[in-house]
Design a protein around this motif. Structure first.
Motif, PDB file in Angstrom:
ATOM      1  N   TYR A   1       0.825  -1.202   0.000  1.00  0.00           N
ATOM      2  CA  TYR A   1       0.000   0.000   0.000  1.00  0.00           C
ATOM      3  C   TYR A   1       0.861   1.253   0.000  1.00  0.00           C
ATOM      4  CZ  TYR A   1      -3.988  -3.013   0.876  1.00  0.00           C
ATOM      5  OH  TYR A   1      -4.955  -3.979   0.759  1.00  0.00           O
ATOM      6  N   THR A   2       2.128   1.103   0.378  1.00  0.00           N
ATOM      7  CA  THR A   2       3.126   2.164   0.240  1.00  0.00           C
ATOM      8  C   THR A   2       4.411   1.525  -0.285  1.00  0.00           C
ATOM      9  OG1 THR A   2       3.925   1.887   2.532  1.00  0.00           O
ATOM     10  CG2 THR A   2       2.174   3.510   2.158  1.00  0.00           C
ATOM     11  N   ASN A   3       5.276   2.327  -0.853  1.00  0.00           N
ATOM     12  CA  ASN A   3       6.586   1.859  -1.295  1.00  0.00           C
ATOM     13  C   ASN A   3       7.598   2.180  -0.200  1.00  0.00           C
ATOM     14  OD1 ASN A   3       5.929   0.843  -3.921  1.00  0.00           O
ATOM     15  ND2 ASN A   3       5.684   2.965  -4.606  1.00  0.00           N
ATOM     16  N   GLU A   4       8.369   1.172   0.193  1.00  0.00           N
ATOM     17  CA  GLU A   4       9.291   1.318   1.323  1.00  0.00           C
ATOM     18  C   GLU A   4      10.639   0.686   0.990  1.00  0.00           C
ATOM     19  OE1 GLU A   4       6.021   0.875   4.956  1.00  0.00           O
ATOM     20  OE2 GLU A   4       7.169  -0.870   4.259  1.00  0.00           O
ATOM     21  N   VAL A   5      11.672   1.236   1.609  1.00  0.00           N
ATOM     22  CA  VAL A   5      12.981   0.612   1.584  1.00  0.00           C
ATOM     23  C   VAL A   5      13.310   0.192   3.010  1.00  0.00           C
ATOM     24  CG1 VAL A   5      14.131   2.867   1.802  1.00  0.00           C
ATOM     25  CG2 VAL A   5      15.425   0.884   0.988  1.00  0.00           C
ATOM     26  N   VAL A   6      13.819  -1.031   3.160  1.00  0.00           N
ATOM     27  CA  VAL A   6      14.092  -1.597   4.479  1.00  0.00           C
ATOM     28  C   VAL A   6      15.581  -1.879   4.587  1.00  0.00           C
ATOM     29  CG1 VAL A   6      13.496  -3.419   6.123  1.00  0.00           C
ATOM     30  CG2 VAL A   6      11.808  -2.668   4.422  1.00  0.00           C
TER      31      VAL A   6
ATOM     32  N   ASP B   1       8.487  -3.204 -23.163  1.00  0.00           N
ATOM     33  CA  ASP B   1       8.770  -2.966 -21.756  1.00  0.00           C
ATOM     34  C   ASP B   1       8.302  -4.113 -20.868  1.00  0.00           C
ATOM     35  OD1 ASP B   1       9.835  -0.539 -22.403  1.00  0.00           O
ATOM     36  OD2 ASP B   1       7.948   0.545 -22.163  1.00  0.00           O
ATOM     37  N   GLY B   2       7.739  -5.146 -21.434  1.00  0.00           N
ATOM     38  CA  GLY B   2       7.273  -6.259 -20.642  1.00  0.00           C
ATOM     39  C   GLY B   2       5.850  -6.030 -20.157  1.00  0.00           C
TER      40      GLY B   2
ATOM     41  N   ASP C   1       5.279   1.382  -9.581  1.00  0.00           N
ATOM     42  CA  ASP C   1       5.783   0.007  -9.520  1.00  0.00           C
ATOM     43  C   ASP C   1       6.959  -0.188 -10.470  1.00  0.00           C
ATOM     44  OD1 ASP C   1       3.885  -0.658  -7.642  1.00  0.00           O
ATOM     45  OD2 ASP C   1       2.441  -1.374  -9.112  1.00  0.00           O
ATOM     46  N   LYS C   2       6.902   0.466 -11.647  1.00  0.00           N
ATOM     47  CA  LYS C   2       8.040   0.399 -12.567  1.00  0.00           C
ATOM     48  C   LYS C   2       9.291   1.003 -11.920  1.00  0.00           C
ATOM     49  CE  LYS C   2       5.536   0.679 -16.984  1.00  0.00           C
ATOM     50  NZ  LYS C   2       5.344   1.525 -18.208  1.00  0.00           N
ATOM     51  N   ALA C   3       9.103   2.130 -11.221  1.00  0.00           N
ATOM     52  CA  ALA C   3      10.242   2.771 -10.576  1.00  0.00           C
ATOM     53  C   ALA C   3      10.850   1.869  -9.506  1.00  0.00           C
ATOM     54  CB  ALA C   3       9.809   4.105  -9.964  1.00  0.00           C
ATOM     55  N   VAL C   4       9.999   1.208  -8.715  1.00  0.00           N
ATOM     56  CA  VAL C   4      10.505   0.296  -7.686  1.00  0.00           C
ATOM     57  C   VAL C   4      11.210  -0.889  -8.327  1.00  0.00           C
ATOM     58  CG1 VAL C   4       9.837  -1.236  -5.785  1.00  0.00           C
ATOM     59  CG2 VAL C   4       8.779   1.022  -5.995  1.00  0.00           C
ATOM     60  N   ASP C   5      10.696  -1.382  -9.453  1.00  0.00           N
ATOM     61  CA  ASP C   5      11.369  -2.477 -10.167  1.00  0.00           C
ATOM     62  C   ASP C   5      12.773  -2.056 -10.606  1.00  0.00           C
ATOM     63  OD1 ASP C   5       9.167  -4.070  -9.859  1.00  0.00           O
ATOM     64  OD2 ASP C   5       8.361  -3.698 -11.866  1.00  0.00           O
ATOM     65  N   GLU C   6      12.908  -0.819 -11.117  1.00  0.00           N
ATOM     66  CA  GLU C   6      14.220  -0.327 -11.524  1.00  0.00           C
ATOM     67  C   GLU C   6      15.155  -0.213 -10.328  1.00  0.00           C
ATOM     68  OE1 GLU C   6      13.970   3.270 -13.721  1.00  0.00           O
ATOM     69  OE2 GLU C   6      12.649   2.443 -15.277  1.00  0.00           O
TER      70      GLU C   6
ATOM     71  N   ARG D   1      15.033  -2.020  -7.621  1.00  0.00           N
ATOM     72  CA  ARG D   1      15.428  -3.390  -7.251  1.00  0.00           C
ATOM     73  C   ARG D   1      16.545  -3.896  -8.158  1.00  0.00           C
ATOM     74  NH1 ARG D   1       9.604  -4.646  -6.792  1.00  0.00           N
ATOM     75  NH2 ARG D   1       9.015  -4.605  -4.588  1.00  0.00           N
ATOM     76  N   GLN D   2      16.453  -3.600  -9.443  1.00  0.00           N
ATOM     77  CA  GLN D   2      17.498  -4.022 -10.366  1.00  0.00           C
ATOM     78  C   GLN D   2      18.835  -3.373 -10.020  1.00  0.00           C
ATOM     79  OE1 GLN D   2      15.985  -3.114 -14.264  1.00  0.00           O
ATOM     80  NE2 GLN D   2      14.349  -4.631 -14.161  1.00  0.00           N
ATOM     81  N   LEU D   3      18.793  -2.089  -9.675  1.00  0.00           N
ATOM     82  CA  LEU D   3      20.028  -1.407  -9.261  1.00  0.00           C
ATOM     83  C   LEU D   3      20.587  -2.030  -7.992  1.00  0.00           C
ATOM     84  CD1 LEU D   3      19.125   2.340  -9.918  1.00  0.00           C
ATOM     85  CD2 LEU D   3      20.895   1.016 -11.085  1.00  0.00           C
ATOM     86  N   MET D   4      19.723  -2.342  -7.048  1.00  0.00           N
ATOM     87  CA  MET D   4      20.176  -2.946  -5.795  1.00  0.00           C
ATOM     88  C   MET D   4      20.835  -4.301  -6.057  1.00  0.00           C
ATOM     89  SD  MET D   4      17.890  -4.049  -2.460  1.00  0.00           S
ATOM     90  CE  MET D   4      17.116  -5.397  -3.389  1.00  0.00           C
ATOM     91  N   GLU D   5      20.211  -5.125  -6.889  1.00  0.00           N
ATOM     92  CA  GLU D   5      20.771  -6.438  -7.181  1.00  0.00           C
ATOM     93  C   GLU D   5      22.089  -6.332  -7.939  1.00  0.00           C
ATOM     94  OE1 GLU D   5      17.666  -8.302  -9.332  1.00  0.00           O
ATOM     95  OE2 GLU D   5      16.364  -8.588  -7.573  1.00  0.00           O
ATOM     96  N   ALA D   6      22.234  -5.289  -8.772  1.00  0.00           N
ATOM     97  CA  ALA D   6      23.447  -5.140  -9.565  1.00  0.00           C
ATOM     98  C   ALA D   6      24.608  -4.602  -8.745  1.00  0.00           C
ATOM     99  CB  ALA D   6      23.179  -4.214 -10.749  1.00  0.00           C
ATOM    100  N   HIS D   7      24.336  -3.821  -7.704  1.00  0.00           N
ATOM    101  CA  HIS D   7      25.416  -3.114  -7.007  1.00  0.00           C
ATOM    102  C   HIS D   7      25.524  -3.434  -5.520  1.00  0.00           C
ATOM    103  CE1 HIS D   7      26.010  -0.704 -10.583  1.00  0.00           C
ATOM    104  NE2 HIS D   7      24.754  -0.330 -10.576  1.00  0.00           N
ATOM    105  N   GLU D   8      24.683  -4.312  -4.981  1.00  0.00           N
ATOM    106  CA  GLU D   8      24.724  -4.534  -3.540  1.00  0.00           C
ATOM    107  C   GLU D   8      26.035  -5.181  -3.088  1.00  0.00           C
ATOM    108  OE1 GLU D   8      21.575  -7.095  -2.380  1.00  0.00           O
ATOM    109  OE2 GLU D   8      21.994  -8.625  -3.893  1.00  0.00           O
ATOM    110  N   GLY D   9      26.706  -5.895  -3.981  1.00  0.00           N
ATOM    111  CA  GLY D   9      27.953  -6.528  -3.597  1.00  0.00           C
ATOM    112  C   GLY D   9      29.191  -5.719  -3.913  1.00  0.00           C
TER     113      GLY D   9
END
Length: 223
Positions: free
Chosen positions: A105-110, A166-167, A174-179, A181-189
């Motif tokens: 119901y909201t977009n959050e980062v944890v 665009d799939g 939701d598209k922005a949150v998907d992007e 997530r992709q950045l997080m997965e690409a750079h978290e390490g």
């Protein structure tokens, strides 16, 4: 004799940021600010007695709050971190310290400690989600029929009979949150994606609003 070449200065880190914000919120905020300014200036110019001072106090109180909740919210992301600019705080989280990005119901980062930070710049619209889901359902139904219909929606914008590049259809937030997530997965390490989470209060918003509230309370108190 060759002329020595001076290297150009490196670009600012913020110049590589992906910036996410709500266009509707910005437009609404600008309109509200214009309305407050119009009414306030009119009261200051033609008002009598304490009216100009009351109008000034109301403007000083309302303007920072309108900016805080409409124009100010934004999310900045690059290869190192995500910077969340909310109404009264700025939170900087390296990718390596983010546990998840949630979209309900909201977009959050944890973060890794379980602390949640709401993304005010990416408000959730259930209406937009339902509309995107209906469009995706029509497109999927058209694809399952073998692309025999040329209508819009089920076959893309030009009736091409294929899925959009665009799939699946998604709401803009939701598209922005998907992007993200992709950045997080690409750079978290990455080595430069570590560090601590920092939170700074937006005193540039809080201070003028507080001054306006105190001035308004004094004026109303003295009658």
């Amino acid at each position: 004799m060759t002329t020595p070449q001076h290297p150009s200065p490196p670009p600012s880190p913020d110049s590589r940021d992906r910036i996410y914000r709500s266009p509707a919120g910005v437009v609404g905020g600008v309109l509200l600010l214009a309305l407050v300014a119009w009414l306030g200036v009119d009261a200051i110019v033609v008002g009598e007695g304490r009216t100009p001072w009351t109008a000034l106090a109301v403007m000083l109180f309302l303007a920072p709050l309108i900016v805080a909740y409409t124009v100010r919210p934004a999310v900045f992301a690059d290869e190192k971190r995500i910077r969340v600019r909310n109404p009264f705080r700025v939170i900087v989280l390296p990718w390596g310290r983010i546990a998840s990005l949630r979209s309900g119901y909201t977009n959050e980062v944890v973060d890794e400690d379980g602390t949640k930070y709401q993304l005010w710049a990416l408000p959730v619209s259930l209406r937009a989600r339902n509309k995107a889901a209906r469009q995706e359902a029509r497109r999927t139904a058209g694809d399952s029929r073998g692309g025999t219909s040329g209508g819009r929606g089920a076959f893309g914008r030009r009736g091409a009979g294929v899925a959009t590049a665009d799939g699946p259809q998604r709401a803009e937030s939701d598209k922005a949150v998907d992007e993200l997530r992709q950045l997080m997965e690409a750079h978290e390490g990455a080595a430069d994606a570590s560090g601590g989470v920092t939170v700074r209060w937006a005193y540039e918003v809080i201070a003028p609003a507080a001054v306006g509230a105190v001035l308004l309370a004094v004026l109303l108190g003295v009658g």
